[in-house]
Design a protein around this motif. Structure first.
Motif, mmCIF file in Angstrom:
data_model
loop_
_atom_site.group_PDB
_atom_site.id
_atom_site.type_symbol
_atom_site.label_atom_id
_atom_site.label_comp_id
_atom_site.label_asym_id
_atom_site.label_seq_id
_atom_site.Cartn_x
_atom_site.Cartn_y
_atom_site.Cartn_z
ATOM 1 N N THR A 43 34.635 32.167 31.354
ATOM 2 C CA THR A 43 35.759 32.583 32.177
ATOM 3 C C THR A 43 36.506 31.332 32.613
ATOM 4 O OG1 THR A 43 34.441 34.451 32.998
ATOM 5 C CG2 THR A 43 36.419 33.877 34.241
ATOM 6 N N TYR A 145 33.594 37.604 33.167
ATOM 7 C CA TYR A 145 33.371 38.466 32.001
ATOM 8 C C TYR A 145 31.862 38.525 31.741
ATOM 9 C CZ TYR A 145 38.370 38.064 31.308
ATOM 10 O OH TYR A 145 39.726 38.111 31.485
ATOM 11 N N PRO A 157 39.510 40.672 33.605
ATOM 12 C CA PRO A 157 38.144 40.383 34.048
ATOM 13 C C PRO A 157 37.619 41.482 34.964
ATOM 14 C CG PRO A 157 39.701 39.156 35.394
ATOM 15 C CD PRO A 157 40.508 39.862 34.339
#
Length: 260
Positions: A43, A145, A157
């Motif tokens: 992420t 994620y 997300p």
């Protein structure tokens, strides 16, 4: 009496309105993205400092990624409140030379990127906490994620709530990690930990780096097994380290990573 009840219910509805209470989360969501290639998924989020845009994530996600590029999963607004996924290839190396800047001592990295983005896809750098830790026991949110899962086809997300679980015994300079009571998964590294700064704006207070496991070594006559069980706890780095790394990157002559 009926009028009073209706007024009371209307007031309560305003207080718990999802649009109002989650405005800061939506603002943070718009700047948080998936970053991956065949060997690493993470992420990241985008910070804007003047004319520069920096991609922020955990350093190990860049280091584990092989090759010269990764995919940044951007999103484009469509008609009737719809969103479309927009995968952009971004350079992360030139040959063996990394295009990111790593913090000298911590698992954190930033990379200057050149991308065509709407303004709300980047967060101003003054939204990052400039000193110390978030407060012990305070509620925080994280956007990540987990296990590489996306919320939908547009690549948004997933949001989770947690509290700051550790009380600092030393200064941030000596021990910059804090613990949150959420289980990190592969794909979560680099996700922002944030709070509501007021007026619907997020403040970044940290960055997810690792899951904390309980480790057991089980021995028998014929074998030894190592069992790691998630404890529902994760490590995060304090936000001022992000600013330190961006200052270091700005003082380094590098080639901004471009997307295509």
């Amino acid at each position: 009496m009926k009028s009073l009840l209706l007024t009371t219910f209307a007031a309560l509805a305003l207080l718990v309105s999802p649009a109002h209470s989650a405005e800061h989360a939506e603002g943070m969501m718009r700047v948080t993205f998936k970053l991956f290639n065949k060997d690493s998924t993470a992420t990241c989020f985008l910070l804007r400092d003047g004319a520069d845009v920096f991609l922020v994530t955990a350093a190990h996600t860049f280091e584990k990624a092989t090759g010269e590029s990764s995919i940044l999963v951007l999103r484009e607004a469509g008609e009737e409140a719809t969103w479309k996924r927009q995968d952009k290839t971004v350079a992360i190396r030139e040959g063996d030379r990394p295009l990111w800047t790593k913090h000298p001592h911590q698992d954190l990295a930033v990379m200057r990127v050149v991308l065509e983005l709407p303004e709300d896809a980047t967060l101003p750098i003054d939204a990052v906490k400039t000193d110390g830790f978030p407060c012990f026991g305070d509620p925080v949110m994280l956007l990540t994620y987990p296990a590489r899962v996306e919320a939908n086809g547009a690549g948004f997300p997933l949001a989770r709530q947690a509290v700051v679980a550790s009380f600092p015994a030393e200064t941030m300079e000596k021990h910059p990690e804090f613990i949150i009571d959420a289980t990190a998964w592969d794909g979560d590294s680099g996700g922002p930990v944030f709070i509501d700064a007021g007026e619907g704006k997020p403040q970044v207070v940290g960055l997810v780096t690792a899951r904390i496991n309980h480790v057991e070594n089980i021995k028998s006559e014929r074998e030894t097994r190592k069992i790691e069980t998630p404890m529902g706890l994760s490590k995060a780095l304090a936000a001022p380290l992000i600013l330190e790394t961006i200052r270091l990157a700005k003082n380094t002559v590098d080639v901004p990573a471009s997307g295509r």
